[in-house]
Structures are given as C-alpha cells and as structure tokens.
Design a protein around this motif. Sequence first.
Motif, PDB file in Angstrom:
ATOM      1  N   ASN A  68      11.569 -24.745 -56.146  1.00  0.00           N
ATOM      2  CA  ASN A  68      10.439 -23.946 -55.676  1.00  0.00           C
ATOM      3  C   ASN A  68      10.378 -22.628 -56.442  1.00  0.00           C
ATOM      4  N   HIS A  69       9.195 -22.254 -56.936  1.00  0.00           N
ATOM      5  CA  HIS A  69       9.032 -20.965 -57.608  1.00  0.00           C
ATOM      6  C   HIS A  69       8.513 -19.885 -56.663  1.00  0.00           C
ATOM      7  N   VAL A  70       8.013 -20.290 -55.503  1.00  0.00           N
ATOM      8  CA  VAL A  70       7.359 -19.365 -54.576  1.00  0.00           C
ATOM      9  C   VAL A  70       8.402 -18.726 -53.660  1.00  0.00           C
ATOM     10  N   ASN A  71       8.314 -17.426 -53.496  1.00  0.00           N
ATOM     11  CA  ASN A  71       9.235 -16.710 -52.623  1.00  0.00           C
ATOM     12  C   ASN A  71       9.127 -17.215 -51.189  1.00  0.00           C
ATOM     13  N   ARG A  72      10.243 -17.339 -50.527  1.00  0.00           N
ATOM     14  CA  ARG A  72      10.254 -17.842 -49.152  1.00  0.00           C
ATOM     15  C   ARG A  72       9.416 -16.982 -48.209  1.00  0.00           C
ATOM     16  N   TYR A  73       9.204 -15.700 -48.562  1.00  0.00           N
ATOM     17  CA  TYR A  73       8.411 -14.818 -47.707  1.00  0.00           C
ATOM     18  C   TYR A  73       6.912 -15.088 -47.818  1.00  0.00           C
ATOM     19  N   VAL A  74       6.500 -15.814 -48.815  1.00  0.00           N
ATOM     20  CA  VAL A  74       5.093 -16.224 -48.911  1.00  0.00           C
ATOM     21  C   VAL A  74       4.819 -17.289 -47.858  1.00  0.00           C
ATOM     22  N   ALA A  75       5.625 -18.334 -47.879  1.00  0.00           N
ATOM     23  CA  ALA A  75       5.608 -19.400 -46.875  1.00  0.00           C
ATOM     24  C   ALA A  75       6.903 -20.164 -47.056  1.00  0.00           C
ATOM     25  N   ASP A  76       7.620 -20.360 -45.983  1.00  0.00           N
ATOM     26  CA  ASP A  76       8.968 -20.918 -46.073  1.00  0.00           C
ATOM     27  C   ASP A  76       8.937 -22.437 -45.889  1.00  0.00           C
ATOM     28  N   PRO A  77       9.183 -23.199 -46.957  1.00  0.00           N
ATOM     29  CA  PRO A  77       9.118 -24.657 -46.843  1.00  0.00           C
ATOM     30  C   PRO A  77      10.279 -25.269 -46.082  1.00  0.00           C
ATOM     31  N   ASN A  78      11.236 -24.444 -45.686  1.00  0.00           N
ATOM     32  CA  ASN A  78      12.377 -24.940 -44.925  1.00  0.00           C
ATOM     33  C   ASN A  78      12.218 -24.674 -43.425  1.00  0.00           C
ATOM     34  N   ARG A  79      10.995 -24.428 -43.004  1.00  0.00           N
ATOM     35  CA  ARG A  79      10.678 -24.212 -41.595  1.00  0.00           C
ATOM     36  C   ARG A  79       9.628 -25.225 -41.141  1.00  0.00           C
ATOM     37  N   ALA A  80       9.623 -25.514 -39.851  1.00  0.00           N
ATOM     38  CA  ALA A  80       8.515 -26.273 -39.286  1.00  0.00           C
ATOM     39  C   ALA A  80       7.273 -25.385 -39.287  1.00  0.00           C
ATOM     40  N   VAL A  81       6.096 -25.988 -39.276  1.00  0.00           N
ATOM     41  CA  VAL A  81       4.858 -25.218 -39.372  1.00  0.00           C
ATOM     42  C   VAL A  81       4.524 -24.559 -38.039  1.00  0.00           C
ATOM     43  N   THR A  82       4.346 -23.242 -38.092  1.00  0.00           N
ATOM     44  CA  THR A  82       3.861 -22.466 -36.945  1.00  0.00           C
ATOM     45  C   THR A  82       2.786 -21.503 -37.458  1.00  0.00           C
ATOM     46  N   TYR A  83       1.788 -21.273 -36.641  1.00  0.00           N
ATOM     47  CA  TYR A  83       0.687 -20.383 -37.033  1.00  0.00           C
ATOM     48  C   TYR A  83       0.621 -19.120 -36.179  1.00  0.00           C
ATOM     49  N   ASP A  84       1.458 -19.001 -35.182  1.00  0.00           N
ATOM     50  CA  ASP A  84       1.423 -17.866 -34.268  1.00  0.00           C
ATOM     51  C   ASP A  84       1.846 -16.591 -35.000  1.00  0.00           C
ATOM     52  N   PRO A  85       0.975 -15.565 -35.071  1.00  0.00           N
ATOM     53  CA  PRO A  85       1.350 -14.319 -35.772  1.00  0.00           C
ATOM     54  C   PRO A  85       2.534 -13.602 -35.126  1.00  0.00           C
ATOM     55  N   GLN A  86       2.774 -13.862 -33.842  1.00  0.00           N
ATOM     56  CA  GLN A  86       3.868 -13.195 -33.135  1.00  0.00           C
ATOM     57  C   GLN A  86       5.156 -14.013 -33.160  1.00  0.00           C
ATOM     58  N   HIS A  87       5.165 -15.091 -33.900  1.00  0.00           N
ATOM     59  CA  HIS A  87       6.331 -15.968 -33.922  1.00  0.00           C
ATOM     60  C   HIS A  87       7.544 -15.244 -34.483  1.00  0.00           C
ATOM     61  N   ASP A  88       8.702 -15.461 -33.873  1.00  0.00           N
ATOM     62  CA  ASP A  88       9.949 -14.845 -34.298  1.00  0.00           C
ATOM     63  C   ASP A  88      10.208 -15.143 -35.784  1.00  0.00           C
ATOM     64  N   TYR A  89      10.543 -14.108 -36.548  1.00  0.00           N
ATOM     65  CA  TYR A  89      10.747 -14.276 -37.987  1.00  0.00           C
ATOM     66  C   TYR A  89      11.876 -15.253 -38.297  1.00  0.00           C
ATOM     67  N   ARG A  90      12.766 -15.479 -37.355  1.00  0.00           N
ATOM     68  CA  ARG A  90      13.895 -16.382 -37.606  1.00  0.00           C
ATOM     69  C   ARG A  90      13.471 -17.842 -37.678  1.00  0.00           C
ATOM     70  N   SER A  91      12.265 -18.139 -37.199  1.00  0.00           N
ATOM     71  CA  SER A  91      11.794 -19.523 -37.262  1.00  0.00           C
ATOM     72  C   SER A  91      10.333 -19.639 -37.688  1.00  0.00           C
ATOM     73  N   ALA A  92       9.703 -18.522 -38.075  1.00  0.00           N
ATOM     74  CA  ALA A  92       8.304 -18.552 -38.502  1.00  0.00           C
ATOM     75  C   ALA A  92       8.173 -19.197 -39.880  1.00  0.00           C
ATOM     76  N   THR A  93       7.058 -19.859 -40.109  1.00  0.00           N
ATOM     77  CA  THR A  93       6.775 -20.419 -41.429  1.00  0.00           C
ATOM     78  C   THR A  93       6.377 -19.312 -42.400  1.00  0.00           C
ATOM     79  N   VAL A  94       5.552 -18.384 -41.922  1.00  0.00           N
ATOM     80  CA  VAL A  94       5.141 -17.219 -42.709  1.00  0.00           C
ATOM     81  C   VAL A  94       5.661 -15.986 -41.989  1.00  0.00           C
ATOM     82  N   TYR A  95       6.569 -15.277 -42.636  1.00  0.00           N
ATOM     83  CA  TYR A  95       7.252 -14.159 -41.997  1.00  0.00           C
ATOM     84  C   TYR A  95       6.343 -12.939 -41.901  1.00  0.00           C
TER      85      TYR A  95
END
Length: 264
Positions: A68-95
């Motif tokens: 992967n060339h994309v930084n994990r902070y852009v979108a983390d491919p090692n997380r399940a997909v979540t869209y909630d903006p308030q989602h905990d950063y420890r499990s959010a797809t987009v931090y």
Amino acid sequence: MDISNQLYTVLNSEQHSPVVISLPHSGTWIPVAMKKALLPNAVLANTDWFLPELYDFLPAAGFTTLINHVNRYVADPNRAVTYDPQHDYRSATVYQRNTFDHNLYAQPLTIPQIQARVCSYYRPYRQMLTTLLNQKKSEFRYAYLVDLHSFAQYPYYPNVKPKTIVLGNDHDRTSSKRFRLALADQFMTYGWTVEDNFPFRGGDITRYYGHQQGVTAIQIELRYDQYIAHRSFGEEVLTTYQSEVFKQAQQKLQFLTAFLGRLR
C-alpha cells in the motif's frame, strides 16, 4: 506480472505459490485535500515505517506481494468499514485523531468525506487483496496470507515490557496453532522473543480473510527498535533508519524465504 499505480504496487501477481504478502500500513502518501485539512501540528505517527525495504527479499524471491502506498491515516485498509465521524480512532476506518489520541483536523470530517475516502483509498487495496487471494485459491484450492506490520510499544499497556515479535492469528482461529508455533519457533531461533496474540490478535485483514474457507492468515508485528534504531519512539514521523540495525534485522528475517517457500 507486476502492477503499480499511485495507490499500491503488486509484485509477482502470477507467481505459482499459494502465498500472498500484504503490507497495508507502510504507505506515506496523502492526497492534497487531506494535507490542506490537517492541523499544522498534526503528526501521522505509528506508520509501519520502511517495511517494503526491510522485506524486499520476499518479492525478490518471487512471492506475490501487495504494498500500500497510501498512508493509513487517509483510510485504514486493516479496519472494518465504519462511517461514523465520532467513531473511536482505535477502530475507525478513517481517523479523526492520531494513535496518540490527538486531533488531526480543525473541522471534523463529515460522513460524505469519510465515504469518499473509503471508496477512493480503502476499497482499491482490499479489492486487490481479495483478487490475489482468489487467484491463489483457484490455482491451489487454498491460500496463505501474511500481513506484515511493526510497532513501537504495546498500546495501553505502558507497564508491560513488549516482546520483539507479536504473532496474531485471532487466537488460532485464522491459522492453526501448529502453524503459529512453527513460525514462532523460527523467530526464536534467531534470537527474538515472541508474543502470542497480545496485544495484537490480527487486524481486520487477518480476521476477515482468515475466517474464509481455504485461507490461512497470520499477522506479524516487529518492534521498531529491532530494525529502525536501538532507541525508544514517540509521536514522530520517521524518515531514516540506522543502516546497521536495519541490515542485521533483514538478515535475521531471511528465514522467511525458506519457511514460506515450503507452503505448498
């Protein structure tokens, strides 16, 4: 055949081996819009720094490798997909916050922005990984997925001395216990200490694919100070490593070529 674009590189996509190597967190590229939105003091820490270089002997040996060339902070491919903006950063797809729990943006990302990130930067990596594993299963009826990561320390366990290697297979659910122990034994032979599924039991990649029929998956976490520099690491962006430390770690890791080569 190799495939390369702005988002990822695939090496040896048609190699006749059931093994797929995945490096989802080693990217450093971020889109211009994100750069503009980041706070001036935002630190994109805890990337899996320099892993494509460290493990370059694996694609050189012919193993199919997805980088992967994309930084994990852009979108983390090692997380399940979540869209909630308030989602905990420890499990959010987009931090919204970094791994030190510090804000990244002056204005929180909206649901449409998160959805766009997932579509543009998350799904391409996961779709390509799915394609590669399906190709292996089509040829061999099974596939082995090795997801490569690194870490500075055990998060949320400041008083626990971390081992140098953590193997995660969802507590022997994504691979057999025998497979995990065989790999652990090899690491220990070369002087590393090995932890079993603590505090990393395998991210979404390991668990999502490893629970599928015909896929054996394991996550390998290597501690920063074993290959970057013999020091402690904090909230920082790394741009270089100590050559001798790096070289020694790479030499010790060479056993993976033979170990993975026996997986037929």
